[in-house]
Enzyme design. Structure first.
Site, PDB file in Angstrom:
ATOM      1  N   LYS A  40       2.766  -2.255  18.163  1.00 19.25           N
ATOM      2  CA  LYS A  40       1.893  -3.421  18.358  1.00 19.25           C
ATOM      3  C   LYS A  40       2.293  -4.616  17.511  1.00 19.25           C
ATOM      4  CE  LYS A  40      -1.866  -0.946  16.406  1.00 19.25           C
ATOM      5  NZ  LYS A  40      -1.313  -0.398  15.165  1.00 19.25           N
ATOM      6  N   LYS A  82       9.471   0.154   7.724  1.00 17.28           N
ATOM      7  CA  LYS A  82       8.678  -1.038   7.364  1.00 17.28           C
ATOM      8  C   LYS A  82       9.302  -1.774   6.177  1.00 17.28           C
ATOM      9  CE  LYS A  82       5.125  -0.959  10.192  1.00 17.28           C
ATOM     10  NZ  LYS A  82       3.782  -0.587  10.509  1.00 17.28           N
ATOM     11  N   LYS A 130      10.290   2.749  19.506  1.00 21.00           N
ATOM     12  CA  LYS A 130       8.878   2.946  19.862  1.00 21.00           C
ATOM     13  C   LYS A 130       8.205   1.620  20.255  1.00 21.00           C
ATOM     14  CE  LYS A 130       5.591   3.195  16.646  1.00 21.00           C
ATOM     15  NZ  LYS A 130       4.430   3.535  15.808  1.00 21.00           N
TER      16      LYS A 130
HETATM   17  N1  AQP Z   1       4.544   3.873  21.214  1.00 25.57           N
HETATM   18  C1  AQP Z   1       3.665   4.813  20.971  1.00 25.57           C
HETATM   19  N2  AQP Z   1       3.626   5.919  21.762  1.00 25.57           N
HETATM   20  C2  AQP Z   1       2.707   6.898  21.529  1.00 25.57           C
HETATM   21  N3  AQP Z   1       1.791   6.845  20.538  1.00 25.57           N
HETATM   22  C3  AQP Z   1       1.796   5.765  19.741  1.00 25.57           C
HETATM   23  N4  AQP Z   1       1.042   5.409  18.684  1.00 25.57           N
HETATM   24  C4  AQP Z   1       1.445   4.197  18.227  1.00 25.57           C
HETATM   25  N5  AQP Z   1       2.471   3.753  18.970  1.00 25.57           N
HETATM   26  C5  AQP Z   1       2.720   4.701  19.912  1.00 25.57           C
HETATM   27  C6  AQP Z   1      -0.046   6.212  18.160  1.00 25.57           C
HETATM   28  O1  AQP Z   1      -1.211   5.390  18.165  1.00 25.57           O
HETATM   29  C7  AQP Z   1      -1.912   5.519  16.949  1.00 25.57           C
HETATM   30  C8  AQP Z   1      -1.910   4.155  16.299  1.00 25.57           C
HETATM   31  O2  AQP Z   1      -1.430   4.181  15.071  1.00 25.57           O
HETATM   32  P1  AQP Z   1      -1.451   3.044  14.002  1.00 25.57           P
HETATM   33  O3  AQP Z   1      -2.125   1.847  14.442  1.00 25.57           O
HETATM   34  O4  AQP Z   1      -1.978   3.634  12.751  1.00 25.57           O
HETATM   35  O5  AQP Z   1       0.031   2.724  13.706  1.00 25.57           O
HETATM   36  P2  AQP Z   1       1.425   2.920  14.222  1.00 25.57           P
HETATM   37  O6  AQP Z   1       1.730   4.302  14.669  1.00 25.57           O
HETATM   38  O7  AQP Z   1       2.291   2.364  13.143  1.00 25.57           O
HETATM   39  O8  AQP Z   1       1.428   1.968  15.499  1.00 25.57           O
HETATM   40  P3  AQP Z   1       2.219   0.660  15.728  1.00 25.57           P
HETATM   41  O9  AQP Z   1       1.858   0.132  17.059  1.00 25.57           O
HETATM   42  O10 AQP Z   1       3.678   0.858  15.495  1.00 25.57           O
HETATM   43  O11 AQP Z   1       1.609  -0.301  14.628  1.00 25.57           O
HETATM   44  P4  AQP Z   1       2.363  -1.232  13.648  1.00 25.57           P
HETATM   45  O12 AQP Z   1       3.278  -2.054  14.511  1.00 25.57           O
HETATM   46  O13 AQP Z   1       1.317  -2.036  12.965  1.00 25.57           O
HETATM   47  O14 AQP Z   1       3.096  -0.342  12.694  1.00 25.57           O
HETATM   48  C9  AQP Z   1      -1.220   6.637  16.173  1.00 25.57           C
HETATM   49  O15 AQP Z   1      -1.824   7.862  16.496  1.00 25.57           O
HETATM   50  C10 AQP Z   1       0.179   6.602  16.708  1.00 25.57           C
HETATM   51  O16 AQP Z   1       0.838   7.843  16.641  1.00 25.57           O
END
Ligand code: AQP
Length: 334
Positions: free
Chosen positions: A202, A117, A199
């Site tokens: 979102k 990040k 990965k």
């Molecule tokens: N691609 C993925 N595959 C499997 N699990 C995933 N998770 C997120 N992306 C995947 C799981 O979903 C939950 C959401 O977590 P979060 O919103 O706290 O943040 P994150 O992991 O940082 O998800 P993003 O989508 O990547 O958000 P941004 O883009 O805002 O940083 C967690 O349990 C995560 O493991």
């Protein structure tokens, strides 16, 4: 009521930082739904984590409610579980401060998510982004959580939460439950459709990279048709071919079929058929979730009722742990 209190506790949460996609469904939401009958579950929308990256206030508010509606659309029953918004439970920030004082700078600076990040938002590497995993540890430890169902990307953060619990317990006396992590055996890391070594995320600005749970059938089918694969021809699960492996995983999530069954089904067929069928299967799988989401999201009064009740329940539980912690560290309480 008595029986509810005895069930082991689950805490998991999602940031309202974008539209919920099939990766989050696979790594987190589907397991939340599967575990809700055997555990005492708290499911949060962690908006305080989200402001570690600049947000548009109105969009953040909308996405917070979108998340709640999507949890319910994915089968999380608000009558059985506590659904709450993190910023409505002030004890998260209060416990995070105490835990900050038990966390080494080195522990936060080696976190992969912080490094990623920081690179993505080089213009705004703030203290909140650095301390994000400590707030996450507070989210978990506040509820004496036994189990945290997350995707594989969160394993490192969970390890820190465990270390902090053990450190605090050792320094004072047993205070926190040391949580276990639950990572699903299949679909723990769904990859981007456009860069399958990355990965699915979102906040990815490339819309073609994600399958969102609110996408229409046509959008899903098209995104999968355009997914990046490799120059091979056979449909086999092989991690050295991440694009095909990712689509096989999506097909498996959508149909419940094993990788072996999927390989047998596509034996002798080409990428064209494979992508077409995968797109259709995923679209069919997502359709009822999307329809439920639209119905629930339209009922603002219902969402507010769920959140007020959830917030109250979460604050009641959080107060108990925080009061214990304040007593141990030596804060005067009347
Ligand atoms: N691609 C993925 N595959 C499997 N699990 C995933 N998770 C997120 N992306 C995947 C799981 O979903 C939950 C959401 O977590 P979060 O919103 O706290 O943040 P994150 O992991 O940082 O998800 P993003 O989508 O990547 O958000 P941004 O883009 O805002 O940083 C967690 O349990 C995560 O493991």
């Amino acid at each position: 009521m008595e029986e509810q209190a005895k069930k082991p506790v689950i805490l998991s949460a999602i940031q309202p930082s974008g539209t919920i996609n099939i990766g989050i469904y696979s790594g987190a939401l589907r397991n939340w739904a599967a575990l809700q009958d055997t555990y005492d579950c708290l499911y949060g929308v962690v908006d305080m984590h989200t402001i570690t990256v600049r947000q548009e206030p109105a969009v953040l508010r909308r996405r917070t409610l979108d998340n709640v509606a999507m949890y319910i659309a994915c089968g999380i029953d608000p009558e059985k579980n506590t659904i709450f918004i993190q910023s409505q439970v002030p004890q998260h920030a209060e416990l995070a401060w105490v835990l900050n004082c038990f966390t080494g700078m080195g522990e936060c600076s080696r976190m992969t998510q912080f490094k990623d990040k920081s690179a993505q938002h080089a213009e705004n590497i703030n203290v909140g982004l650095f301390a994000y995993p400590v707030l996450m540890a507070a989210d978990i430890l506040l509820y004496q959580t036994d189990l945290v169902p997350v995707g594989a990307d969160q394993k490192q953060h969970l390890e820190l939460a465990r270390n902090l619990a053990e450190r605090f317990n050792f320094h004072y006396s047993p205070t926190f439950t040391v949580p276990e992590v639950f990572i699903p055996p299949v679909g723990a890391k769904i990859m981007s459709l456009q860069e399958p070594t990355k990965k699915m995320s979102k906040s990815d600005p490339n819309e073609k990279a994600n399958i969102n749970l609110s996408d229409s059938d046509d959008v899903i089918i098209n995104k999968i048709k355009r997914a990046v694969t490799d120059s091979g021809t056979d449909i086999k699960f092989d991690e050295s071919r991440p694009g095909v492996a990712n689509l096989i995983t999506l097909y498996s999530i959508a149909t419940g079929k094993t990788f072996k069954e999927i390989e047998a089904h596509f034996d002798g067929k080409g990428y064209g058929d494979f992508k077409k069928e995968t797109g259709e299967a995923v679209a069919e799988f997502i359709k009822p979730i999307r329809t439920r989401f639209e119905e629930i999201r339209a009922d603002q009064t219902y969402l507010e009722t769920v959140l007020k009740r959830g917030g109250e329940a979460a604050r009641g539980r959080a107060r108990k742990t925080l009061s214990k912690v304040y007593k141990k560290v030596g804060f005067v309480q009347f």
